[in-house]
Scaffold this motif. Structure first.
Motif, PDB file in Angstrom:
ATOM      1  N   LEU A 102       1.913  35.585   0.048  1.00 16.62           N
ATOM      2  CA  LEU A 102       2.313  35.708  -1.097  1.00 16.62           C
ATOM      3  C   LEU A 102       1.065  36.371  -2.030  1.00 16.62           C
ATOM      4  O   LEU A 102       1.221  36.410  -3.146  1.00 16.62           O
ATOM      5  N   ALA A 103       0.242  36.386  -1.312  1.00 16.59           N
ATOM      6  CA  ALA A 103      -1.187  37.137  -1.891  1.00 16.59           C
ATOM      7  C   ALA A 103      -1.866  36.181  -3.035  1.00 16.59           C
ATOM      8  O   ALA A 103      -2.086  36.760  -4.030  1.00 16.59           O
ATOM      9  N   LEU A 104      -1.521  34.912  -2.941  1.00 21.20           N
ATOM     10  CA  LEU A 104      -2.139  33.974  -3.703  1.00 21.20           C
ATOM     11  C   LEU A 104      -3.389  33.348  -3.197  1.00 21.20           C
ATOM     12  O   LEU A 104      -3.597  33.410  -2.107  1.00 21.20           O
ATOM     13  N   PRO A 105      -4.283  32.843  -4.070  1.00 24.01           N
ATOM     14  CA  PRO A 105      -5.558  32.352  -3.414  1.00 24.01           C
ATOM     15  C   PRO A 105      -5.353  31.082  -2.456  1.00 24.01           C
ATOM     16  O   PRO A 105      -4.100  30.271  -3.040  1.00 24.01           O
ATOM     17  N   VAL A 106      -5.973  30.841  -1.696  1.00 23.14           N
ATOM     18  CA  VAL A 106      -5.944  29.607  -0.787  1.00 23.14           C
ATOM     19  C   VAL A 106      -6.432  28.368  -1.613  1.00 23.14           C
ATOM     20  O   VAL A 106      -7.570  28.322  -1.904  1.00 23.14           O
ATOM     21  N   LEU A 107      -5.705  27.389  -1.733  1.00 24.41           N
ATOM     22  CA  LEU A 107      -6.394  25.949  -2.205  1.00 24.41           C
ATOM     23  C   LEU A 107      -6.868  25.209  -1.025  1.00 24.41           C
ATOM     24  O   LEU A 107      -6.304  24.991   0.094  1.00 24.41           O
ATOM     25  N   PRO A 108      -8.312  25.012  -0.882  1.00 25.39           N
ATOM     26  CA  PRO A 108      -8.834  24.265   0.482  1.00 25.39           C
ATOM     27  C   PRO A 108      -7.881  23.140   0.640  1.00 25.39           C
ATOM     28  O   PRO A 108      -7.781  22.318  -0.378  1.00 25.39           O
ATOM     29  N   GLU A 109      -7.971  22.926   1.933  1.00 28.40           N
ATOM     30  CA  GLU A 109      -6.981  21.662   2.390  1.00 28.40           C
ATOM     31  C   GLU A 109      -7.186  20.396   2.003  1.00 28.40           C
ATOM     32  O   GLU A 109      -6.450  19.658   1.557  1.00 28.40           O
ATOM     33  N   ASP A 110      -8.614  20.122   2.065  1.00 29.63           N
ATOM     34  CA  ASP A 110      -9.274  18.786   1.552  1.00 29.63           C
ATOM     35  C   ASP A 110      -8.790  18.589   0.201  1.00 29.63           C
ATOM     36  O   ASP A 110      -8.566  17.521  -0.541  1.00 29.63           O
ATOM     37  N   SER A 113       0.865  -1.098   0.093  1.00 34.38           N
ATOM     38  CA  SER A 113       0.014   0.025   0.010  1.00 34.38           C
ATOM     39  C   SER A 113       0.791   1.146  -0.090  1.00 34.38           C
ATOM     40  O   SER A 113       2.171   1.161   0.175  1.00 34.38           O
ATOM     41  N   VAL A 114       0.306   2.331  -0.365  1.00 33.51           N
ATOM     42  CA  VAL A 114       0.967   3.574  -0.405  1.00 33.51           C
ATOM     43  C   VAL A 114       0.587   4.709   0.420  1.00 33.51           C
ATOM     44  O   VAL A 114      -0.753   4.878   0.451  1.00 33.51           O
ATOM     45  N   TRP A 115       1.271   5.514   0.962  1.00 33.86           N
ATOM     46  CA  TRP A 115       0.869   6.487   1.938  1.00 33.86           C
ATOM     47  C   TRP A 115       1.548   7.639   2.125  1.00 33.86           C
ATOM     48  O   TRP A 115       2.853   7.575   1.725  1.00 33.86           O
ATOM     49  N   SER A 116       0.925   8.928   2.350  1.00 29.34           N
ATOM     50  CA  SER A 116       1.692  10.060   2.844  1.00 29.34           C
ATOM     51  C   SER A 116       1.900  10.325   4.057  1.00 29.34           C
ATOM     52  O   SER A 116       1.062   9.533   4.911  1.00 29.34           O
ATOM     53  N   PHE A 117       2.739  11.491   4.538  1.00 32.34           N
ATOM     54  CA  PHE A 117       2.696  11.731   5.833  1.00 32.34           C
ATOM     55  C   PHE A 117       2.193  13.099   6.221  1.00 32.34           C
ATOM     56  O   PHE A 117       2.829  13.962   5.394  1.00 32.34           O
ATOM     57  N   ARG A 118       1.256  13.182   7.217  1.00 30.13           N
ATOM     58  CA  ARG A 118       0.713  14.345   7.463  1.00 30.13           C
ATOM     59  C   ARG A 118       0.222  15.265   6.281  1.00 30.13           C
ATOM     60  O   ARG A 118       0.966  16.723   6.188  1.00 30.13           O
ATOM     61  N   PRO A 119      -0.283  14.813   5.211  1.00 32.51           N
ATOM     62  CA  PRO A 119      -0.538  15.555   4.156  1.00 32.51           C
ATOM     63  C   PRO A 119      -1.384  16.960   4.626  1.00 32.51           C
ATOM     64  O   PRO A 119      -1.271  17.923   3.867  1.00 32.51           O
ATOM     65  N   GLU A 120      -2.190  16.823   5.455  1.00 33.50           N
ATOM     66  CA  GLU A 120      -3.121  17.849   5.725  1.00 33.50           C
ATOM     67  C   GLU A 120      -2.126  19.151   6.572  1.00 33.50           C
ATOM     68  O   GLU A 120      -2.381  20.484   6.281  1.00 33.50           O
ATOM     69  N   ALA A 121      -1.034  18.711   7.020  1.00 33.93           N
ATOM     70  CA  ALA A 121       0.108  19.781   7.548  1.00 33.93           C
ATOM     71  C   ALA A 121       0.674  20.444   6.379  1.00 33.93           C
ATOM     72  O   ALA A 121       0.867  21.768   6.403  1.00 33.93           O
ATOM     73  N   ASN A 122       0.945  19.650   5.257  1.00 34.89           N
ATOM     74  CA  ASN A 122       1.571  20.545   4.212  1.00 34.89           C
ATOM     75  C   ASN A 122       0.433  21.475   3.265  1.00 34.89           C
ATOM     76  O   ASN A 122       0.805  22.575   2.801  1.00 34.89           O
ATOM     77  N   MET A 143       0.691  25.386   3.028  1.00 37.30           N
ATOM     78  CA  MET A 143       0.608  25.988   1.713  1.00 37.30           C
ATOM     79  C   MET A 143      -0.383  27.095   1.737  1.00 37.30           C
ATOM     80  O   MET A 143      -0.184  28.127   1.177  1.00 37.30           O
ATOM     81  N   ALA A 144      -1.323  26.846   2.489  1.00 40.73           N
ATOM     82  CA  ALA A 144      -2.312  27.972   2.756  1.00 40.73           C
ATOM     83  C   ALA A 144      -1.819  29.014   3.398  1.00 40.73           C
ATOM     84  O   ALA A 144      -2.052  30.404   2.903  1.00 40.73           O
ATOM     85  N   ARG A 145      -0.881  29.016   4.287  1.00 40.54           N
ATOM     86  CA  ARG A 145      -0.245  29.985   5.077  1.00 40.54           C
ATOM     87  C   ARG A 145       0.707  30.648   4.232  1.00 40.54           C
ATOM     88  O   ARG A 145       0.806  31.994   3.852  1.00 40.54           O
ATOM     89  N   SER A 146       1.252  29.941   3.332  1.00 41.35           N
ATOM     90  CA  SER A 146       2.049  30.441   2.460  1.00 41.35           C
ATOM     91  C   SER A 146       1.488  31.459   1.348  1.00 41.35           C
ATOM     92  O   SER A 146       1.823  32.335   1.011  1.00 41.35           O
TER      93      SER A 146
END
Ligand code: PLP
Ligand code: COI
Length: 359
Positions: free
Chosen positions: A104-112, A84-93, A97-100
């Motif tokens: 940078l005055a970029l639109p926020v991509l919803p975390e989900d 199986s394939v897993w990622s690590f704490r992707p919601e933290a990334n 990215m939302a904070r970044s």
């Protein structure tokens, strides 16, 4: 969420993939597909698609090429022993990215949506996730990024933004695997300043680090360490990793200045170290404390961490006119490293809800 898919008609064949897996390096080879989503003020996020990996056609007046309105993330997909394939704490990334994006005055991509897009590309290129054999830690490095794609030279937040995810099978970030990295202390260059973009994961911070990294290489060092730009006194971080100082009395100090990138590995190491009984201090840590602590033996280990570099011991520190020998390379870093990678590769129980199953 609709994602249209165009399957590549020229996927890499199994023999070539085996060759790539045998020696993936870092960020050299890319998978068969890429994911793209567009944003405009009127339509919001739209036109999500997975397509064959290919060069982009970009207008020479695209804002990102001039004003560097760009952010990115770095994360990995790991293959577990059962396939199986897993990622690590992707919601933290996603959250970072939302904070970044906000900085940078970029639109926020919803975390989900961020997590779903990353998962979709990994599923499309699942055969590109290597298996990991023993100490040979291989994974699929995932690079979500967002940039100002509007064709316009006025200086203002872009009215057309592109989000993409690409992926690259990787081995260890440093050649030669886990061995102490030699650090150059730059006294001339800063990475970030008060009110600047230090806490955002944006290309400009890495551009700012390159000349200092060149200086490091010229002095035979692997990595550069930055001090705060105001007083040139407090340790910030390496070009692409956060730092930890292990003390003989069981304290572990990691710099917190407001101008560093707050790593997801950093946060995870804090949790693991506290569980092991260490007291973790997140605070300002001066370069004199580093030098004096190693000289007196109070600092017993120094290590760096990040997604690409995992946990890497820090060796000698050099600066213009001086050097400091390694703190003894130690068990604490190696134990933390083992605990972290065992969770990531599915060899140990994830008691923290950190792992996210993709397929
Ligand atoms: N600091 C910098 C400047 C980085 O580029 C990275 C890597 O992403 C880190 C720290 C570590 O962050 P993370 O653990 O989330 O990978
Ligand atoms: C990461 O660890 O993911 C990074 O982004 C560090 C470096 C490759 C820029």
């Amino acid at each position: 969420m609709q994602i249209s898919t165009t399957v590549s008609d020229h996927p890499v064949d199994d023999a070539r993939l085996a060759e790539i897996f045998a020696n993936p390096g870092f960020g050299t080879y890319f998978t068969d597909h890429m994911l793209t989503v567009e944003w405009t003020p009127d339509a919001g996020w739209h036109a999500a698609r997975i397509e064959p990996y290919a060069p982009l056609s970009i207008d020479p007046a695209a804002a990102v090429l001039h004003y560097a309105q760009e952010i990115f993330e770095g994360m990995k997909a790991y293959r577990h022993p059962d396939g199986s394939v897993w990622s690590f704490r992707p919601e933290a990334n996603a959250a970072r990215m939302a904070r970044s994006a906000e900085r940078l005055a970029l639109p926020v991509l919803p975390e989900d949506e961020f997590v779903e897009y990353v998962d979709a590309l990994v599923r499309a290129d699942e055969r590109w996730v290597p298996t990991s054999e023993g100490a040979n830690e291989k994974s699929l490095y995932l690079r979500p990024f967002m940039f100002a794609s509007e064709t316009f030279l006025g200086v203002r937040p872009s009215q057309h933004v592109t989000f993409m995810v690409i992926a690259s099978p990787v081995g260890s970030y440093f050649k030669g695997g886990v061995k102490p990295v030699t650090i150059w202390l730059t006294e001339q260059y800063s990475r970030a300043g008060r009110g600047g973009m230090g806490a955002a994961k944006t290309g400009g911070n890495y551009a700012a680090s390159l000349v200092a990294q060149q200086e490091a290489s010229a002095h035979g060092c692997d990595q550069v360490v930055f001090l705060d730009s105001t007083e040139q006194k407090y340790v910030e971080e390496l070009g692409g990793m956060n730092l930890y100082f292990v003390h003989a009395d069981g304290r572990i100090v990691t710099p917190a200045t407001g101008t560093i990138l707050e790593g997801i590995t950093r946060a995870s190491i804090i949790t693991l170290a506290e569980k092991m009984g260490y007291t973790v201090e997140e605070r300002k840590f001066s370069i004199d404390e580093w030098k004096d602590g190693v000289a007196s033996g109070e600092i017993t280990e120094i290590f760096a961490c990040g997604t690409a570099a995992v946990v890497t011991p820090v060796g000698e520190l050099r600066w213009d006119g001086g050097s400091l020998p390694s703190a003894p390379v130690g068990e604490v870093a190696m134990e933390l490293r083992k605990q972290l990678v065992d969770i990531q590769y599915g060899r140990a129980d994830d008691g923290h809800g950190w792992m996210h199953k993709i397929c």
